[in-house]
Design a protein around this motif. Structure first.
Motif, PDB file in Angstrom:
ATOM      1  N   HIS A 115       0.853  -1.197   0.000  1.00  0.00           N
ATOM      2  CA  HIS A 115       0.000   0.000   0.000  1.00  0.00           C
ATOM      3  C   HIS A 115       0.881   1.236   0.000  1.00  0.00           C
ATOM      4  CE1 HIS A 115       1.124  -0.650   4.199  1.00  0.00           C
ATOM      5  NE2 HIS A 115       0.945   0.652   4.381  1.00  0.00           N
ATOM      6  N   GLU A 116       0.255   2.392  -0.221  1.00  0.00           N
ATOM      7  CA  GLU A 116       0.985   3.650  -0.020  1.00  0.00           C
ATOM      8  C   GLU A 116       0.292   4.412   1.093  1.00  0.00           C
ATOM      9  OE1 GLU A 116       1.008   5.447  -3.864  1.00  0.00           O
ATOM     10  OE2 GLU A 116      -1.158   5.290  -4.103  1.00  0.00           O
ATOM     11  N   ASP A 117       1.035   5.286   1.776  1.00  0.00           N
ATOM     12  CA  ASP A 117       0.449   5.952   2.942  1.00  0.00           C
ATOM     13  C   ASP A 117      -0.369   7.179   2.559  1.00  0.00           C
ATOM     14  OD1 ASP A 117       1.548   3.946   4.342  1.00  0.00           O
ATOM     15  OD2 ASP A 117       2.815   5.166   5.623  1.00  0.00           O
ATOM     16  N   TYR A 139       7.622  -2.059  -3.656  1.00  0.00           N
ATOM     17  CA  TYR A 139       7.110  -2.463  -4.973  1.00  0.00           C
ATOM     18  C   TYR A 139       7.003  -1.259  -5.890  1.00  0.00           C
ATOM     19  CZ  TYR A 139       5.489  -6.567  -2.397  1.00  0.00           C
ATOM     20  OH  TYR A 139       5.422  -7.692  -1.612  1.00  0.00           O
ATOM     21  N   HIS A 140       7.299  -1.492  -7.165  1.00  0.00           N
ATOM     22  CA  HIS A 140       6.935  -0.491  -8.157  1.00  0.00           C
ATOM     23  C   HIS A 140       5.424  -0.375  -8.171  1.00  0.00           C
ATOM     24  CE1 HIS A 140      10.872   0.028  -9.985  1.00  0.00           C
ATOM     25  NE2 HIS A 140      11.044  -1.271  -9.899  1.00  0.00           N
ATOM     26  N   HIS A 141       4.946   0.827  -8.394  1.00  0.00           N
ATOM     27  CA  HIS A 141       3.508   1.042  -8.513  1.00  0.00           C
ATOM     28  C   HIS A 141       3.039   0.353  -9.789  1.00  0.00           C
ATOM     29  CE1 HIS A 141      -0.318   3.144  -8.396  1.00  0.00           C
ATOM     30  NE2 HIS A 141      -0.003   3.498  -7.170  1.00  0.00           N
ATOM     31  N   PRO A 142       1.840  -0.234  -9.800  1.00  0.00           N
ATOM     32  CA  PRO A 142       1.397  -0.961 -11.003  1.00  0.00           C
ATOM     33  C   PRO A 142       1.436  -0.108 -12.266  1.00  0.00           C
ATOM     34  CG  PRO A 142      -0.134  -1.347  -9.203  1.00  0.00           C
ATOM     35  CD  PRO A 142       0.889  -0.368  -8.697  1.00  0.00           C
ATOM     36  N   THR A 143       1.301   1.221 -12.147  1.00  0.00           N
ATOM     37  CA  THR A 143       1.273   2.045 -13.357  1.00  0.00           C
ATOM     38  C   THR A 143       2.545   2.849 -13.560  1.00  0.00           C
ATOM     39  OG1 THR A 143       0.168   3.748 -12.105  1.00  0.00           O
ATOM     40  CG2 THR A 143      -1.226   2.270 -13.414  1.00  0.00           C
ATOM     41  N   PRO A 160       2.599  -8.945  -7.963  1.00  0.00           N
ATOM     42  CA  PRO A 160       3.382  -8.223  -6.959  1.00  0.00           C
ATOM     43  C   PRO A 160       4.834  -8.686  -6.934  1.00  0.00           C
ATOM     44  CG  PRO A 160       1.251  -8.813  -6.064  1.00  0.00           C
ATOM     45  CD  PRO A 160       1.329  -9.444  -7.438  1.00  0.00           C
ATOM     46  N   GLU A 161       5.073  -9.997  -7.110  1.00  0.00           N
ATOM     47  CA  GLU A 161       6.468 -10.499  -7.083  1.00  0.00           C
ATOM     48  C   GLU A 161       7.295  -9.843  -8.180  1.00  0.00           C
ATOM     49  OE1 GLU A 161       3.786 -12.740  -7.016  1.00  0.00           O
ATOM     50  OE2 GLU A 161       3.982 -12.702  -4.831  1.00  0.00           O
ATOM     51  N   ASP A 162       6.679  -9.649  -9.359  1.00  0.00           N
ATOM     52  CA  ASP A 162       7.403  -9.014 -10.464  1.00  0.00           C
ATOM     53  C   ASP A 162       7.731  -7.563 -10.139  1.00  0.00           C
ATOM     54  OD1 ASP A 162       7.127 -11.314 -11.935  1.00  0.00           O
ATOM     55  OD2 ASP A 162       5.266 -10.654 -12.895  1.00  0.00           O
ATOM     56  N   LYS A 185       6.689   7.314  -4.441  1.00  0.00           N
ATOM     57  CA  LYS A 185       6.699   6.599  -5.719  1.00  0.00           C
ATOM     58  C   LYS A 185       6.423   5.102  -5.605  1.00  0.00           C
ATOM     59  CE  LYS A 185       9.662   6.558  -9.746  1.00  0.00           C
ATOM     60  NZ  LYS A 185      11.017   6.769 -10.225  1.00  0.00           N
ATOM     61  N   TYR A 186       6.626   4.554  -4.427  1.00  0.00           N
ATOM     62  CA  TYR A 186       6.575   3.090  -4.292  1.00  0.00           C
ATOM     63  C   TYR A 186       5.538   2.653  -3.258  1.00  0.00           C
ATOM     64  CZ  TYR A 186      11.008   3.760  -6.643  1.00  0.00           C
ATOM     65  OH  TYR A 186      11.962   4.149  -7.526  1.00  0.00           O
ATOM     66  N   LEU A 187       5.110   1.398  -3.408  1.00  0.00           N
ATOM     67  CA  LEU A 187       4.260   0.783  -2.395  1.00  0.00           C
ATOM     68  C   LEU A 187       5.148   0.013  -1.414  1.00  0.00           C
ATOM     69  CD1 LEU A 187       1.493  -0.815  -4.691  1.00  0.00           C
ATOM     70  CD2 LEU A 187       1.607   1.513  -3.810  1.00  0.00           C
TER      71      LEU A 187
END
Ligand SMILES: O=C(O)CCC(=O)C(=O)O
Length: 243
Positions: A115-117, A139-143, A160-162, A185-187
């Motif tokens: 998640h992001e805060d 994690y990189h954000h999906p977009t 998510p693993e990718d 920028k990241y989760l």
């Protein structure tokens, strides 16, 4: 030797995790074992209704409920306010004093979804870990995995693993401070695991005394104090039935 708690802002830069995107500071043994035990005792001394039971962890919320219209401020208890001020004195929050704390309790095998805060908080997260270690995954954000000109369609559907690009080992008594891109920028999340293997993706192994790539660590009960600043507060005085 003086601890970072005594030295304050002058030495935070010594703890930067240079392998991570800007900016992460990891401070092992930020608190002593006695302080750790004191904080654990305080966490378990609160009345039962203070706990919120979620499906994968329990939590306590202190300071108020963050809300887009403003948080009705509740004074932090002394045992948390002390650490809020100690963290402020390190200079990571530009003079802001954290006014909000989440206490999360994870048993072995429990975690928190990526998640992001978000915008309700001043974009600096400080976390004190108590009891056991964890691996905090980024994690990189999906977009936004594919930068620059275009968003790769493949990135949107990647698992998510990718999208996992690195983790931080958070040992008991440590302090983690994440800000800048690491906030915006990241989760971040914690996998539901009972054991963690330290691989090359753990970005701060060098900063963890007595740890090395290849170690397998068994998770124990961990309590985290997530200490943040909520800028938008409402100065409402609660009138508890008095005229
Ligand atoms: O327990 C942790 O270190 C992470 C907690 C967290 O991400 C949160 O409370 O939003």
């Amino acid at each position: 030797m003086a601890s970072i708690q005594d030295l304050g802002a002058t030495c935070l830069d010594r703890f930067v995790v240079s392998e991570a995107p800007p900016s992460v500071y990891y401070i092992p043994e930020f608190i002593t074992k006695q302080e750790e035990q004191f904080l654990i005792n305080q966490v378990y001394a609160v009345p039962k209704p203070k706990w919120t039971q979620l499906s994968h962890r329990r939590l306590q919320n202190w300071g108020g409920i963050p809300h887009p219209k403003g948080m009705v401020l509740e004074k932090l208890p002394q045992w948390l306010d002390t650490y809020s001020h100690k963290i402020a004195s390190l200079g990571a929050l530009n003079e802001k004093i954290p006014n909000h704390v989440l206490v999360n309790e994870y048993t072995s095998g429990q975690g928190i979804m990526p998640h992001e805060d978000g915008p309700l908080f001043y974009p600096v997260i400080s976390t004190i870990s108590l009891g056991g270690h964890t691996l905090l995954d980024f994690y990189h954000h999906p977009t936004t995995q594919c930068d620059e000109n275009s968003v790769d369609e493949a990135a949107k559907v990647a698992t998510p693993e990718d999208r996992l690009f690195g983790s931080l080992l958070l040992e008991p008594r440590s302090l983690l401070i994440s800000k800048d891109e690491m906030y915006t920028k990241y989760l971040h999340g914690i996998a539901d695991r009972t054991h963690d293997t330290l691989t090359g993706k753990v970005l701060n192994v060098d900063a963890c005394p007595q740890r090395a790539i290849g170690d397998v660590l068994e998770r124990k009960l961990r309590i985290s104090l997530t200490i943040r600043h909520v800028p938008k507060v409402l100065k409402i005085k609660l009138n508890l039935g008095r005229r």
